[in-house]
Design an enzyme around this catalytic site. Structure first.
Site: not given
Ligand SMILES: Cc1cc2nc3c(=O)[nH]c(=O)nc-3n(C[C@H](O)[C@H](O)[C@H](O)COP(=O)(O)O)c2cc1C
Length: 387
Positions: A25, A79, A107, A156, A274, A309, A311, A330-331
């Protein structure tokens, strides 16, 4: 526990600890995943200009985002289902963020509710709001955010419809997870995760179940979501939301200078360049490539932030040097959370802080508030010379 020196280390542990369904996910983009991939690879195309023999002492990383003090200009992006990556995930991430001194954004599609996060934190957080048709629900969401002390709302605007992610469909993603032979077999190998989940009551969409009309039990939720998002959204509707919320407002999901100007006219305090981390319109350019054109269009009139993006601290440095006043991960924080809970989110923030600080110093700069494109080597045509 291995020595953790990079976000990639956290990602490897995350991949081992969290059920495949939730890993997939997070770790996917829509359709071919081109935009998801290029969000990160485009950062690598920008080089940093090394400078030497410049006093690097007394560096400052503190800044402001929408007028609020931040220890570094890096917030946690909203998220959905964070509480499925780790038990009580939103509370854990919010706590790590508040201790570090950076914004946490909850979120709409979180597991822990607004009130629950407020009760378990001490500083105001930011509330992300999806644009739904139901006016009562929208007004109540803003009211609940205000009552919980949220210090900004983030609308959003890039999810009027859902981009398709193949893996989520194949995995039958849901919260709580559907019990199929495959998902049960996979979850049984995730002992830490499973024990955490057994020990918490927070397993449903806390902001929706019991709050949206007709959604009293989680099984009716997917029908509600399909119906609820407003495909007819326009800037007049966003103006109505502006009236529902008196506090600072951030508009998230801008990729075109024309939309940036509209957001400015609505009276937003900031926009976020974004593409939803490559999860919505596949085939769109990366956020970092879209940034220069948007800076040129509105950068002197509204605060421009960026996500998608990021990281590493070097990615943050590049976005700031290109003009962004704030960034979000995010990730990168999800990896930390899934790997080690609250401590993992703290670790993510520490890694990014250190990389940003050191890289900035090696570029001959001492203040994150005072960066410009002079520290970058941007390939010709990077920001596009389109037909
Ligand atoms: C698993 C996942 C869930 C997300 N859920 C939401 C959400 O509920 N609301 C929202 O505005 N953005 C959501 N996003 C997008 C993030 O806020 C952010 O734009 C994106 O993650 C940035 O890209 P990055 O992951 O490469 O940092 C989600 C992203 C991921 C990876």
């Amino acid at each position: 526990m291995p020595v953790i020196t990079s976000i990639d280390d956290l990602k490897r542990i995350y991949a081992r600890r969290v059920p495949r369904m939730f890993y997939d996910y997070a770790e996917s983009g829509s359709w071919s995943e081109q935009t998801f991939r290029e969000n990160t690879t485009d950062f690598d195309r920008i080089y940093l200009r090394q400078r030497v023999a410049i006093d690097m002492t007394g560096r400052n990383m503190g800044s402001k985002m929408i007028g609020q003090d931040v220890a570094m200009p890096v917030g946690l992006a909203p998220v959905g289902l964070t509480g499925m990556q780790h038990a009580d995930g939103e509370i854990k991430a919010a706590r790590a963020a508040e201790k570090f001194g950076v914004p946490f954004t909850l979120s709409t599609m979180s597991i822990c509710s607004i009130e629950d996060v407020a009760e378990h934190t001490t500083k105001p957080f930011w509330m992300q709001v999806y644009t739904l048709k139901d006016d009562d629900f929208m007004q109540r969401l803003f009211d609940r955010a205000r009552d919980a002390g949220c210090s900004a709302a983030m609308i959003t605007v890039d999810l009027q419809m859902l981009g398709q992610r193949h893996k989520d469909l194949k995995n039958g993603l849901s919260a709580p997870p559907k019990l199929t032979p495959a998902s049960v077999a996979n979850m049984m190998t995730k002992v830490h995760w499973g024990l955490g989940m057994l020990g918490t009551k927070r397993r449903f969409f806390g902001n929706i179940v019991g709050h949206a009309k007709g959604v009293t039990d989680p099984s009716s939720l997917s029908a509600w979501t399909a119906e609820a998002f407003d495909q007819a959204l326009d800037w007049d509707r966003i103006r109505q939301f502006r009236k529902m919320w008196e506090g600072p407002l951030i508009i998230k999901g801008i990729m075109d200078p024309r939309d940036a100007r509209e957001a400015l006219n609505v009276g937003a305090d900031a926009i976020i360049v974004s593409n939803h981390g490559g999860r919505q319109l596949d085939g769109a350019i990366s956020a970092i490539r879209a940034l220069p054109e948007i800076m040129d269009a509105v950068g002197d009139r509204i605060e421009v932030h960026l996500d998608s993006g990021i990281r590493s601290g070097q990615d943050v440095l590049k976005a700031l040097a290109m003009g962004a006043k704030g960034t979000y991960i995010g990730r990168a924080f999800v990896y930390g959370l899934g790997a080690m809970g609250e401590a993992g989110v703290t670790k993510t923030l520490e890694l990014i802080y250190k990389e940003l600080d050191t890289s900035m110093g090696l570029c001959g700069r001492r203040d994150v508030r005072d960066l410009d494109r002079d520290i970058l080597m941007i390939p010709r045509g990077f920001s596009g010379d389109w037909e």
